[in-house]
Every structure is written in structure tokens, then in C-alpha cells.
Design an enzyme around this catalytic site. Structure first.
Site, PDB file in Angstrom:
ATOM      1  N   ASP A  24      20.922  33.773  22.515  1.00 52.22           N
ATOM      2  CA  ASP A  24      21.375  32.443  22.931  1.00 52.22           C
ATOM      3  C   ASP A  24      20.229  31.816  23.710  1.00 52.22           C
ATOM      4  O   ASP A  24      19.907  32.259  24.811  1.00 52.22           O
ATOM      5  CB  ASP A  24      22.625  32.579  23.813  1.00 52.22           C
ATOM      6  CG  ASP A  24      23.055  31.226  24.383  1.00 52.22           C
ATOM      7  OD1 ASP A  24      22.432  30.190  24.050  1.00 52.22           O
ATOM      8  OD2 ASP A  24      24.031  31.210  25.161  1.00 52.22           O
ATOM      9  N   LYS A  57      20.199  20.578  26.426  1.00 48.48           N
ATOM     10  CA  LYS A  57      19.223  20.779  27.509  1.00 48.48           C
ATOM     11  C   LYS A  57      17.863  20.226  27.062  1.00 48.48           C
ATOM     12  O   LYS A  57      17.409  19.226  27.569  1.00 48.48           O
ATOM     13  CB  LYS A  57      19.050  22.241  27.888  1.00 48.48           C
ATOM     14  CG  LYS A  57      20.229  23.137  28.089  1.00 48.48           C
ATOM     15  CD  LYS A  57      21.444  22.875  28.674  1.00 48.48           C
ATOM     16  CE  LYS A  57      22.320  24.076  28.892  1.00 48.48           C
ATOM     17  NZ  LYS A  57      23.343  23.785  29.897  1.00 48.48           N
ATOM     18  N   TRP A  96      26.521  33.343  31.361  1.00 52.36           N
ATOM     19  CA  TRP A  96      26.560  32.950  29.958  1.00 52.36           C
ATOM     20  C   TRP A  96      26.573  34.151  29.035  1.00 52.36           C
ATOM     21  O   TRP A  96      27.262  34.150  28.008  1.00 52.36           O
ATOM     22  CB  TRP A  96      25.438  31.957  29.637  1.00 52.36           C
ATOM     23  CG  TRP A  96      25.788  30.631  30.235  1.00 52.36           C
ATOM     24  CD1 TRP A  96      25.313  30.116  31.416  1.00 52.36           C
ATOM     25  CD2 TRP A  96      26.765  29.701  29.756  1.00 52.36           C
ATOM     26  NE1 TRP A  96      25.927  28.910  31.675  1.00 52.36           N
ATOM     27  CE2 TRP A  96      26.812  28.629  30.684  1.00 52.36           C
ATOM     28  CE3 TRP A  96      27.596  29.657  28.634  1.00 52.36           C
ATOM     29  CZ2 TRP A  96      27.673  27.534  30.514  1.00 52.36           C
ATOM     30  CZ3 TRP A  96      28.451  28.567  28.461  1.00 52.36           C
ATOM     31  CH2 TRP A  96      28.481  27.516  29.390  1.00 52.36           C
TER      32      TRP A  96
END
Lengths: 364, 364
Positions: free
Chosen positions: A171, A195, A102
Site C-alpha cells: 500500500d 495524497k 493503516w
């Protein structure tokens, strides 16, 4: 209803009581004669939902008034571009810590917009790990330092965060509000909701106001933080149902207590790592010091056994344990709403699976 | 449950049977033991939802294979920027027809990205109207011609579309799939879902493939159509619940039949315009030739009466009739899912309200 244990990495398990409440008022939101998703975003009913979502988040993040909060469409992927567009000019450099899949995506996107310096790179480390604060080599005069607080694919998580004399951007998509956060360590954080905060379709951005103000007015309106701040995240029609679900989920976090949520997350992940570490049948892929409390990743002695593990687990209501296709293995994602009972059931299954398969798979 | 008649301009009324189905399977989507919003977007259950949404739209739009279809986050407002970013270079000119509030927004956003030429301007016409094909003055070599098929605030709608020897782009947010469409007249259409297609949080874009291919690779990934096309609108986690609702709504349109939907829309709007035209108490704001079948806008003899009208209507379960704050007056938005019975009830109320108030308000 037979509810399965969903170990998916996101979209993922939501709190059952939240789903039940949303179902109850799905056709008639609190007696107004329509669904919340049929309401005008300029009307009283939705405004109250929006305000509570924003207030819940402010409260949970302990967000000081000099930080603006936004709820935006497009997920974290849109933020990969919006962060450099708003915070860095084309000839500026941004420092990125490369810690896994990511972080790499965020850096790749930034490289379309500004210069990118790899301030640390642990992406090839085996076992997977995060940088230590002293590993970070700044480019000198970067617009900001970016990090990915939890790598869902690699199963790693920052345990402490770097101090920097430039703005720090994170992030936090996969561990936002899974543990208490000292927001003063960051100048901008962002997170997709899917999430820990709700369903897919909305992302959170919190940014130090003076940083957002600097963005050029030439940016497309929807890409400029200040425009969303000036319009309290209602620059255009917001993704109202995802925001409503986020409001209910954050209300549930407030009711449960963030410290309790964190304790449960540590309990859940500890149980799984203990089961992994019991002997050499299972092998954790992340360095013990950086193991994620959200995504527990491990391997079995062979890919054939991993396949069998996933298939058999599925028949026992243990769903979506297959690791990301880019790395293989097993991944158990156990976000805030994932119940402890499901973790216990997985541990039992792991133990039983080991007993049945260890002898034949181990070199004798 | 007392369901009100919701005349809101969007988000707005959804088909009751669609809401009921979504509520039934909200906790357990077709026996898989979880909500559809808890499902991975890479799993079978959600993939089937996504595929059906895309197929339903392709079928309803009669989309040939040389058009790509996308479901994107950010609403039509994001498309105001994505269209010029993908279709026009910074030194190119784009022709915009200025027909009201929404066309103006689209043009203003484009002006940040390329040169904008006002190819027609009816924005100050009283009563409001759309351009005739012969009113359009091209800039010569524009990258595209942009139009707004229905102006929700002004209550006007294009009845025929211009032919042009450059690509034609249309914002169809507020009348997409309210009537049959000859897609061959357009090179790109876009629409936010929250009027005729579902809840807020997702937008549709259909584009001639060879046009999308030309966009520069330097664009941020999320802003480049071709990236979304290459990834079948799953470049990142999609807004899955809004897409699921769009799937159910488009299934309902297919079942009802688009021709039937259109006939009902004409019937509904005709009833209202007849009531408006009965005498001079009510006054339609749009030229009769360009009256919208989606947003019926009208004035009363005074603002005081308009206020009274909205308040009294509300007590009778006729909700959200207040015109947009920028223009005032009354607006009845009657998108696809708005029931005929609600229109009849509004007509009765209008008639009764006129009877009670006409004498004292009219110059004697």
C-alpha cells in the site's frame, strides 16, 4: 487570493498551476464546447485524457510490460479487500507486516477473506519504527507479503524494502511517486490518489500480469483485477474528473522530474526534523531512522501547548496541523505539491512558538 | 465560448450555472484559501458539502427516516454486486426483470452471487417495451425483485412500477430525479450520478434500514451497506469533488423544482417523438407506451443515412447522437440539464434532414 498552507493528510494540497489549468478549461475543454466531466468516457477527448494518465504513470513508475496498470474507484480501502480476493484463496495465508494504523486496517480486512499471519509487528514500538528486513518472520507458504510503505498517522516510512520469495504487495497511498521506485521489488502496489496523485475518487493498482490472471472468475466483476485489465480500466464509467486531475498532476511530476520532487521532499522534511531536534521542546514521535518524508509527526511538552500551537498556526495561514485523533500531537503532511515556502514558514513559527513557550513549560 | 448541445448518454450535460459556480470557486472555496478538492473530508468545509448533498437528496426523494441514504464509489456497476451480496444469500433466489442491456448486466452479476429467476423478459420485444405489472411471474420466495427503471440503450422507461410482496429494488441510474418518485414503492434504489445528478465517480443508494441490517458481517467492509450507513458514507475518503458537484446539481434541482424539471423533460421528449412520428422517415425503436423521457432512440431508412445524420448534426453543434454500438441507430439523451433549445434545434435539423433525404430514400 490568499492561499493557505494546507498541512492536511489527504485530500491535500495540489499543485497550484494544475488547479489553475483545470479552472481555465473547466467550462470548455480545449475548445470542444463542454467540460471534460461532461464528455463520454467512450469519446476521443476523454480517451486521450485516460491514455495520458496511464502513460504518465507507466513512465513515472518505470513499469515494465509484464505489469498491468489500473485506475479504479473506491480508494485504497477497496484494495484492502481486492488484494486478498484476487491473490489468496480462503484457505490460504497472507503475511502482513503490522506497522501502524493503516497496515492494521489492511490486515483486518484481509482476515475476512483469508488467513492472516503477522510477519512483523512494530505497531507498539516507541518511538514508532518500521521492521528491518531481518525482523520479518514468514509463515512459510504465504500467498503474499503485505507492507504499508508509509504510515501517515505514525509518521514512519520504509527506507528499504524486504526481499521475499513470495509476491510482495505494498500500500503506497501516502508516498507513491514521492521518490523513485524500483518496481521490480514488488508484485503489486496500490495507492489512493488523494495524497500525491490528485483528488480523492480514484486509486492506482499496478500488478504483475501473471499474478492477476490467477484470480477466480467467480469474483464480482468489479472486484476482479483481470476484468479491469481486459477493459483498460473502463469496465464501467470511470471517475472521469478525478482521472483528469491525476493526468494533470502526473504531467506536472514528469515536468518537474521525479528526482527533483524527491530532493524537494527530502529538503522539506529535513528542515522540519532539524527544527524539531533543535532542543527538547519538540519531540519527534518516529525513530530517526524511519522518519517519514511525507508526514512529520511530533509532540509538544503538553496537550495544552499542542492545542495552542494548532490554533495559533491556523491564524498564520498554517492549516490542519492537528495530529490524527487516534494519536494526538502535531502532524505536518508535506506531500509532493506542498511548497517549500510553507515548510520554511512553519519552521519560523515553530522557532518563535518555542521561544515564547519553552521557559514556562520546561521544568526549571 | 461556443457551447455545443451534448446528447451523450452519460457522462453528459451539466447545468451551465452549476459549472460556472464550480469554476468560480475552484481555486478558493468560499474564502478558505484552498480548493474544495484539497480539503480534508473530516474538516468543516467538506462536511458541510457532504451534509447538504445528503439533505438535498433526502428532500428531493422525500426519503422517510426508515430509509438510509448512501453516497458510494464504483457507480451502478458496483451496485450490481452489492445488492445481491447484501440482500440475498448464496442459496437464495432473486427475481430480475429482463428489459434490456442494463437489466441483463445487473442479472448477470447477481448470478455470480445467488440464484437468478427471470421474472419477466421483454428484452427481445420489437418495438422495445417494458413489462406490464401482470407480466411479472415471481419465483415464489425471492429475496427481492429487481428492475431497471429506464433502459438507456433501448430507449424504454417503466411508467408504472410493479407491486410485490417481496422487496423491490430498482436501478434508477438513468432517470433518477427526472420525475417525482413514490419511494414507498421501493425497498432499495440505486443510481450512478453521471446522468441526472452530477459527474461520474459517485453513486446513490437509498435502502430501507431494516433490509440493510440483515447483511452478513463477513462481507468486505466496503461492500456492506450497514458499514457505510454507520459511517454516514465516510467509511473511507469519499470521492469528494464528485460529491461536491452532486451537491451543486441537487441544489439546482431544488431551486428549479422537481415538478418543473419533469414538465421540461416531458416537453423535450414530446417534441422529439412528435418529430419522429411526423411520417415514416424516422422510426422510433420503443413502443409508444414505454418511450423514455431520457433517451430518445430512433432509426433512419438506412445505416448510410444514419451515419450521414450523425456527421451533419455534429457540424451544427448537435453532439453525440450516435446510438449505442450494440444496437446502432440514433440516440438523443436529454437528461435534466439538457436545454430545451437544444431539442428544438435538433427537431429543426431532423425536419430539414428529412426534407433533403426523404425523396431519394423512400421506395417510390
Amino acid at each position: 487570493m490568499a492561499r493557505v498552507y494546507n498541512f492536511g493528510a489527504g485530500p491535500c494540497t495540489l499543485p497550484l498551476e494544475v488547479l489553475e489549468e483545470a479552472q481555465r478549461e473547466f467550462l470548455d475543454y480545449r475548445g470542444i464546447g463542454m467540460s471534460i466531466m461532461e464528455c463520454s468516457h467512450r469519446g476521443k477527448a476523454y480517451q486521450a485524457v485516460h491514455d495520458e494518465a496511464m502513460n504518465n504513470l507507466r513512465q513515472l513508475l518505470h513499469l515494465p510490460q509484464d505489469y498491468a496498470l489500473m485506475l479504479l474507484p473506491g480508494g485504497a480501502s477497496m484494495q484492502f479487500a481486492m488484494v486478498p480476493l484476487n491473490l489468496a484463496s480462503a484457505d490460504a495465508t497472507a503475511d502482513y507486516t503490522l506497522t501502524g494504523s493503516w497496515a492494521a486496517k489492511a490486515a483486518k480486512e484481509a482476515a475476512k477473506i483469508c488467513r492472516v499471519h503477522a510477519a512483523a509487528d512494530t505497531s507498539l514500538a516507541q518511538p514508532a519504527r518500521m521492521p528491518e528486513p531481518e525482523d520479518i518472520r514468514s509463515s512459510g507458504n504465504a500467498a503474499y507479503l503485505h507492507l504499508t510503505s508509509n504510515e501517515t498517522i505514525d509518521g514512519t516510512q520504509w527506507k528499504d524494502f524486504p526481499n521475499a520469495d513470495i509476491p510482495v504487495v505494498a500500500d503506497m497511498s501516502s508516498d507513491i511517486l514521492s521518490r523513485p521506485l524500483d518496481i521490480s521489488r514488488f508484485d503489486l502496489i496500490y495507492a489512493g490518489a488523494q495524497k500525491n496523485l490528485g483528488p480523492a475518487g480514484v486509486a492506482l493498482v499496478a500488478v504483475r500480469r501473471e499474478l492477476a490472471e490467477r484470480a477466480p472468475k467467480s469474483l464480482p466483476s468489479m472486484l476482479r483485477y483481470q476484468n479491469h485489465i481486459d477493459n483498460d480500466s473502463m469496465l464501467n464509467t470511470p471517475p472521469s474528473f478525478p482521472v483528469y486531475m491525476l493526468m494533470l498532476v502526473t504531467r506536472w511530476i514528469l515536468k518537474t522530474g521525479l528526482e527533483n520532487i524527491w530532493r524537494q521532499n527530502r529538503d522539506k522534511s529535513r528542515l522540519l526534523y532539524q527544527e524539531i531536534d533543535r532542543d527538547n521542546f519538540y519531540r519527534g514521535t518516529a525513530h530517526a531512522q524511519y522518519r517519514s518524508e511525507m508526514n512529520v509527526t511530533f509532540r509538544l511538552p503538553s496537550e495544552a501547548l499542542e492545542k495552542q500551537f494548532v490554533t495559533e498556526a491556523e491564524t498564520q495561514g498554517l492549516h490542519a496541523l492537528k495530529g490524527h485523533r487516534s494519536v494526538g500531537g502535531i502532524r505536518a503532511s508535506i506531500y509532493n505539491a506542498f511548497p517549500l515556502e510553507g515548510v520554511k514558514k512553519l519552521c519560523l513559527f515553530m522557532s518563535e512558538f518555542r521561544n515564547r513557550n519553552a521557559a514556562e513549560s520546561m521544568p526549571g
